[in-house]
Design an enzyme around this catalytic site. Structure first.
Site, mmCIF file in Angstrom:
data_model
loop_
_atom_site.group_PDB
_atom_site.id
_atom_site.type_symbol
_atom_site.label_atom_id
_atom_site.label_comp_id
_atom_site.label_asym_id
_atom_site.label_seq_id
_atom_site.Cartn_x
_atom_site.Cartn_y
_atom_site.Cartn_z
ATOM 1 N N HIS A 133 56.972 22.259 26.754
ATOM 2 C CA HIS A 133 58.172 21.419 26.833
ATOM 3 C C HIS A 133 59.344 22.212 27.408
ATOM 4 C CE1 HIS A 133 61.273 18.544 25.286
ATOM 5 N NE2 HIS A 133 61.962 19.665 25.177
ATOM 6 N N GLU A 134 59.578 23.403 26.866
ATOM 7 C CA GLU A 134 60.721 24.201 27.319
ATOM 8 C C GLU A 134 60.545 24.653 28.772
ATOM 9 O OE1 GLU A 134 63.378 24.232 25.752
ATOM 10 O OE2 GLU A 134 62.686 23.536 23.801
ATOM 11 N N HIS A 137 61.589 21.971 31.181
ATOM 12 C CA HIS A 137 63.018 21.872 31.491
ATOM 13 C C HIS A 137 63.367 22.740 32.698
ATOM 14 C CE1 HIS A 137 64.458 19.335 28.291
ATOM 15 N NE2 HIS A 137 64.073 20.150 27.329
ATOM 16 N N GLU A 189 64.525 14.904 28.115
ATOM 17 C CA GLU A 189 63.660 15.302 27.003
ATOM 18 C C GLU A 189 62.284 14.646 27.122
ATOM 19 O OE1 GLU A 189 64.088 17.625 25.100
ATOM 20 O OE2 GLU A 189 66.195 17.920 24.648
#
Length: 286
Positions: A133-134, A137, A189
Protein backbone atom coordinates in the site's frame (compact mmCIF):
# COMPACT_ATOMS: atom_id res chain seq x y z
CA UNK A 1 -46.37 13.89 -17.77
CA UNK A 2 -42.93 12.90 -16.50
CA UNK A 3 -40.20 12.87 -19.08
CA UNK A 4 -38.71 9.39 -19.56
CA UNK A 5 -35.28 11.00 -19.74
CA UNK A 6 -35.41 12.43 -16.21
CA UNK A 7 -34.28 9.24 -14.44
CA UNK A 8 -31.10 9.41 -16.53
CA UNK A 9 -30.12 12.81 -15.13
CA UNK A 10 -28.68 11.50 -11.86
CA UNK A 11 -26.46 8.85 -13.49
CA UNK A 12 -25.33 11.36 -16.10
CA UNK A 13 -24.50 13.86 -13.37
CA UNK A 14 -22.46 11.22 -11.54
CA UNK A 15 -20.58 10.39 -14.73
CA UNK A 16 -19.89 14.08 -15.31
CA UNK A 17 -18.52 14.48 -11.78
CA UNK A 18 -16.37 11.37 -12.17
CA UNK A 19 -15.05 12.72 -15.48
CA UNK A 20 -14.20 16.05 -13.82
CA UNK A 21 -12.41 14.28 -10.98
CA UNK A 22 -10.46 12.17 -13.46
CA UNK A 23 -9.48 15.28 -15.43
CA UNK A 24 -8.37 17.03 -12.23
CA UNK A 25 -6.20 14.06 -11.20
CA UNK A 26 -4.73 13.86 -14.69
CA UNK A 27 -3.93 17.58 -14.61
CA UNK A 28 -2.33 17.35 -11.14
CA UNK A 29 -0.27 14.35 -12.25
CA UNK A 30 0.92 16.17 -15.37
CA UNK A 31 1.93 19.21 -13.31
CA UNK A 32 3.66 17.01 -10.74
CA UNK A 33 5.65 15.31 -13.50
CA UNK A 34 6.91 18.70 -14.70
CA UNK A 35 7.39 20.51 -11.38
CA UNK A 36 8.57 17.57 -9.25
CA UNK A 37 10.68 15.31 -11.49
CA UNK A 38 12.16 12.08 -10.08
CA UNK A 39 15.45 13.82 -9.27
CA UNK A 40 13.57 16.35 -7.16
CA UNK A 41 11.60 13.56 -5.48
CA UNK A 42 14.85 11.92 -4.35
CA UNK A 43 16.09 15.19 -2.91
CA UNK A 44 12.82 15.77 -1.05
CA UNK A 45 12.95 12.24 0.32
CA UNK A 46 16.47 12.82 1.63
CA UNK A 47 15.40 16.07 3.27
CA UNK A 48 12.45 14.33 4.92
CA UNK A 49 14.88 11.73 6.29
CA UNK A 50 17.01 14.52 7.73
CA UNK A 51 13.96 16.21 9.24
CA UNK A 52 12.91 12.97 10.92
CA UNK A 53 16.36 12.26 12.33
CA UNK A 54 17.52 15.75 13.29
CA UNK A 55 14.30 17.49 14.31
CA UNK A 56 11.93 14.68 15.25
CA UNK A 57 14.76 12.53 16.63
CA UNK A 58 13.39 9.23 15.37
CA UNK A 59 15.46 6.18 16.20
CA UNK A 60 15.70 3.12 14.01
CA UNK A 61 15.62 -0.53 14.96
CA UNK A 62 18.95 -2.15 14.12
CA UNK A 63 18.22 -5.68 15.36
CA UNK A 64 19.32 -8.00 12.51
CA UNK A 65 16.34 -10.33 12.94
CA UNK A 66 13.86 -7.45 12.64
CA UNK A 67 15.62 -5.62 9.82
CA UNK A 68 16.26 -8.88 7.99
CA UNK A 69 12.58 -9.83 8.18
CA UNK A 70 11.34 -6.42 7.02
CA UNK A 71 13.99 -6.30 4.31
CA UNK A 72 12.96 -9.73 2.99
CA UNK A 73 9.24 -8.87 2.85
CA UNK A 74 9.86 -5.40 1.47
CA UNK A 75 12.29 -6.74 -1.12
CA UNK A 76 9.66 -9.06 -2.58
CA UNK A 77 7.06 -6.27 -2.62
CA UNK A 78 9.37 -3.61 -4.02
CA UNK A 79 10.52 -5.93 -6.81
CA UNK A 80 6.95 -5.56 -8.09
CA UNK A 81 6.85 -1.81 -7.50
CA UNK A 82 10.12 -1.47 -9.41
CA UNK A 83 8.36 -2.73 -12.52
CA UNK A 84 6.01 0.26 -12.38
CA UNK A 85 8.59 2.82 -11.21
CA UNK A 86 12.07 1.66 -12.32
CA UNK A 87 13.40 5.15 -11.59
CA UNK A 88 12.87 4.83 -7.82
CA UNK A 89 15.69 3.73 -5.51
CA UNK A 90 13.85 2.24 -2.54
CA UNK A 91 14.98 2.37 1.07
CA UNK A 92 13.13 0.89 4.07
CA UNK A 93 13.57 1.88 7.72
CA UNK A 94 11.98 0.49 10.90
CA UNK A 95 11.29 3.22 13.46
CA UNK A 96 11.66 2.20 17.09
CA UNK A 97 8.28 3.25 18.47
CA UNK A 98 6.23 0.35 19.89
CA UNK A 99 3.33 2.62 20.84
CA UNK A 100 2.67 3.88 17.32
CA UNK A 101 0.94 1.70 14.74
CA UNK A 102 1.79 3.37 11.47
CA UNK A 103 3.75 3.27 8.24
CA UNK A 104 4.30 5.91 5.59
CA UNK A 105 6.22 6.60 2.41
CA UNK A 106 7.62 9.81 1.00
CA UNK A 107 8.74 10.79 -2.51
CA UNK A 108 11.96 9.20 -3.65
CA UNK A 109 11.13 5.74 -2.33
CA UNK A 110 11.71 6.14 1.39
CA UNK A 111 9.43 3.75 3.31
CA UNK A 112 9.08 3.91 7.09
CA UNK A 113 7.48 1.25 9.28
CA UNK A 114 6.93 1.75 13.00
CA UNK A 115 7.76 -1.17 15.26
CA UNK A 116 4.26 -0.76 16.70
CA UNK A 117 2.77 -1.81 13.38
CA UNK A 118 4.82 -5.01 13.34
CA UNK A 119 3.62 -5.73 16.88
CA UNK A 120 -0.01 -5.09 15.89
CA UNK A 121 -0.05 -7.22 12.71
CA UNK A 122 -1.11 -10.86 12.94
CA UNK A 123 1.01 -12.27 10.13
CA UNK A 124 3.39 -11.49 7.27
CA UNK A 125 0.60 -11.19 4.69
CA UNK A 126 -0.71 -8.16 6.60
CA UNK A 127 2.76 -6.59 6.74
CA UNK A 128 3.19 -7.24 3.01
CA UNK A 129 -0.16 -5.62 2.26
CA UNK A 130 0.75 -2.48 4.22
CA UNK A 131 4.17 -2.23 2.54
CA UNK A 132 2.51 -2.70 -0.85
CA UNK A 133 0.00 0.00 0.00
CA UNK A 134 2.69 2.50 1.00
CA UNK A 135 4.83 1.74 -2.05
CA UNK A 136 1.69 2.29 -4.13
CA UNK A 137 1.53 5.88 -2.91
CA UNK A 138 5.05 6.44 -4.29
CA UNK A 139 4.41 4.59 -7.55
CA UNK A 140 1.25 6.63 -8.19
CA UNK A 141 3.01 9.86 -7.15
CA UNK A 142 0.27 10.69 -4.66
CA UNK A 143 2.51 12.91 -2.50
CA UNK A 144 3.61 14.85 -5.56
CA UNK A 145 -0.01 15.39 -6.59
CA UNK A 146 -0.93 16.49 -3.09
CA UNK A 147 1.95 18.97 -3.10
CA UNK A 148 0.59 20.53 -6.28
CA UNK A 149 -2.76 20.87 -4.52
CA UNK A 150 -1.42 22.07 -1.17
CA UNK A 151 1.46 24.38 -2.02
CA UNK A 152 0.40 25.78 -5.38
CA UNK A 153 2.10 26.30 -8.69
CA UNK A 154 4.18 29.33 -7.68
CA UNK A 155 5.99 27.56 -4.84
CA UNK A 156 6.60 24.41 -6.83
CA UNK A 157 7.66 26.31 -9.94
CA UNK A 158 10.21 28.30 -7.92
CA UNK A 159 11.48 25.03 -6.47
CA UNK A 160 11.75 23.40 -9.89
CA UNK A 161 13.66 26.40 -11.25
CA UNK A 162 16.01 26.51 -8.28
CA UNK A 163 14.88 30.01 -7.31
CA UNK A 164 13.55 29.16 -3.85
CA UNK A 165 15.81 26.83 -1.84
CA UNK A 166 13.68 27.37 1.26
CA UNK A 167 10.69 25.82 -0.48
CA UNK A 168 12.33 22.40 -0.39
CA UNK A 169 12.69 22.61 3.39
CA UNK A 170 9.06 23.72 3.68
CA UNK A 171 7.85 20.79 1.59
CA UNK A 172 10.09 18.34 3.45
CA UNK A 173 8.80 19.56 6.81
CA UNK A 174 5.22 19.07 5.64
CA UNK A 175 5.96 15.55 4.45
CA UNK A 176 7.89 14.61 7.60
CA UNK A 177 5.04 15.82 9.78
CA UNK A 178 2.38 14.41 7.43
CA UNK A 179 0.35 17.56 7.93
CA UNK A 180 -3.32 17.78 7.05
CA UNK A 181 -2.28 19.71 3.96
CA UNK A 182 -0.74 16.54 2.60
CA UNK A 183 -3.44 14.09 3.64
CA UNK A 184 -4.30 11.58 0.94
CA UNK A 185 -7.74 11.63 -0.61
CA UNK A 186 -10.11 8.66 -0.46
CA UNK A 187 -9.34 7.97 -4.09
CA UNK A 188 -5.61 7.93 -3.37
CA UNK A 189 -6.06 5.54 -0.47
CA UNK A 190 -8.27 3.23 -2.51
CA UNK A 191 -5.75 3.19 -5.36
CA UNK A 192 -2.93 2.43 -2.92
CA UNK A 193 -5.00 -0.44 -1.47
CA UNK A 194 -5.21 -1.93 -4.95
CA UNK A 195 -1.46 -1.62 -5.41
CA UNK A 196 -0.98 -3.28 -2.03
CA UNK A 197 -3.17 -6.26 -2.93
CA UNK A 198 -1.65 -6.60 -6.40
CA UNK A 199 1.97 -6.41 -5.24
CA UNK A 200 1.35 -8.81 -2.35
CA UNK A 201 -0.27 -11.33 -4.69
CA UNK A 202 2.55 -11.08 -7.23
CA UNK A 203 5.07 -11.62 -4.41
CA UNK A 204 3.29 -14.80 -3.33
CA UNK A 205 1.50 -13.43 -0.27
CA UNK A 206 -2.22 -13.65 0.41
CA UNK A 207 -3.57 -10.42 -1.12
CA UNK A 208 -6.31 -10.30 1.52
CA UNK A 209 -3.68 -9.37 4.12
CA UNK A 210 -4.32 -5.66 3.80
CA UNK A 211 -8.07 -6.21 4.22
CA UNK A 212 -7.67 -8.36 7.34
CA UNK A 213 -5.35 -5.74 8.84
CA UNK A 214 -7.98 -3.06 8.26
CA UNK A 215 -10.66 -5.36 9.72
CA UNK A 216 -8.59 -5.79 12.85
CA UNK A 217 -8.20 -2.04 13.24
CA UNK A 218 -11.90 -1.50 12.55
CA UNK A 219 -12.92 -3.98 15.26
CA UNK A 220 -10.52 -2.48 17.77
CA UNK A 221 -10.96 1.19 16.89
CA UNK A 222 -10.86 3.25 20.09
CA UNK A 223 -9.62 0.34 22.21
CA UNK A 224 -5.94 0.66 21.30
CA UNK A 225 -4.59 4.25 21.52
CA UNK A 226 -1.57 3.41 19.38
CA UNK A 227 -3.79 2.51 16.44
CA UNK A 228 -4.99 6.11 16.16
CA UNK A 229 -1.93 7.11 14.11
CA UNK A 230 -2.69 4.64 11.33
CA UNK A 231 -6.44 5.21 11.44
CA UNK A 232 -6.05 8.98 11.20
CA UNK A 233 -4.55 8.66 7.71
CA UNK A 234 -5.94 5.24 6.72
CA UNK A 235 -9.60 5.12 7.84
CA UNK A 236 -10.57 1.45 8.10
CA UNK A 237 -14.11 1.83 6.82
CA UNK A 238 -16.28 -1.14 5.82
CA UNK A 239 -16.65 0.41 2.36
CA UNK A 240 -12.89 0.48 1.92
CA UNK A 241 -12.52 -3.13 3.01
CA UNK A 242 -15.30 -4.19 0.64
CA UNK A 243 -13.66 -2.34 -2.23
CA UNK A 244 -10.25 -3.98 -1.86
CA UNK A 245 -11.83 -7.44 -1.46
CA UNK A 246 -13.92 -6.82 -4.59
CA UNK A 247 -10.77 -5.73 -6.45
CA UNK A 248 -9.01 -8.94 -5.44
CA UNK A 249 -11.91 -11.05 -6.70
CA UNK A 250 -12.41 -9.06 -9.89
CA UNK A 251 -8.74 -9.32 -10.86
CA UNK A 252 -8.40 -12.94 -9.74
CA UNK A 253 -5.51 -12.18 -7.41
CA UNK A 254 -4.15 -15.29 -5.76
CA UNK A 255 -1.53 -16.16 -3.17
CA UNK A 256 -1.58 -17.90 0.17
CA UNK A 257 1.83 -17.12 1.64
CA UNK A 258 2.54 -15.29 4.86
CA UNK A 259 -0.41 -16.57 6.87
CA UNK A 260 1.31 -18.79 9.46
CA UNK A 261 2.46 -15.94 11.69
CA UNK A 262 5.53 -17.92 12.78
CA UNK A 263 8.14 -15.59 11.28
CA UNK A 264 6.41 -12.48 12.59
CA UNK A 265 6.15 -14.03 16.07
CA UNK A 266 9.95 -14.26 16.18
CA UNK A 267 10.22 -10.64 15.16
CA UNK A 268 7.74 -9.56 17.82
CA UNK A 269 9.75 -11.37 20.48
CA UNK A 270 12.86 -9.45 19.44
CA UNK A 271 10.98 -6.15 19.36
CA UNK A 272 9.56 -6.68 22.83
CA UNK A 273 13.14 -6.96 24.15
CA UNK A 274 14.22 -3.64 22.61
CA UNK A 275 13.95 -0.65 25.00
CA UNK A 276 11.68 2.13 23.73
CA UNK A 277 13.47 5.28 22.57
CA UNK A 278 14.12 8.04 25.12
CA UNK A 279 11.89 11.06 25.04
CA UNK A 280 12.91 13.67 22.50
CA UNK A 281 14.73 16.68 23.99
CA UNK A 282 12.55 19.76 24.44
CA UNK A 283 12.68 22.37 21.72
CA UNK A 284 14.47 25.63 22.54
CA UNK A 285 12.10 28.06 24.21
CA UNK A 286 9.50 25.37 24.96
Amino acid sequence: MTSPRRPLLAPLASLALAACAHQRIAAETALANVLIPPSQEKQLGLQVKQQLEQEQHVQYVDDPVVTGYVGEVAGRILAQAKKDRPDVDWSVKVINDPKTVNAFAVPGGWLYVYSGLLLAADDTAEVAGVLGHESGHVVARHSARQMVDAFGLETLASLALGKNPGAASQLAAGLAGKTALLAYSRGDESEADEYGARYASAAGYDPHGIATFFQKLERGEGKQPGWAAFLSTHPATPDRIEKVNAYIEQHHLTGSGGRSGVELAKVKKRLEAIPPPPAAPPKPGA
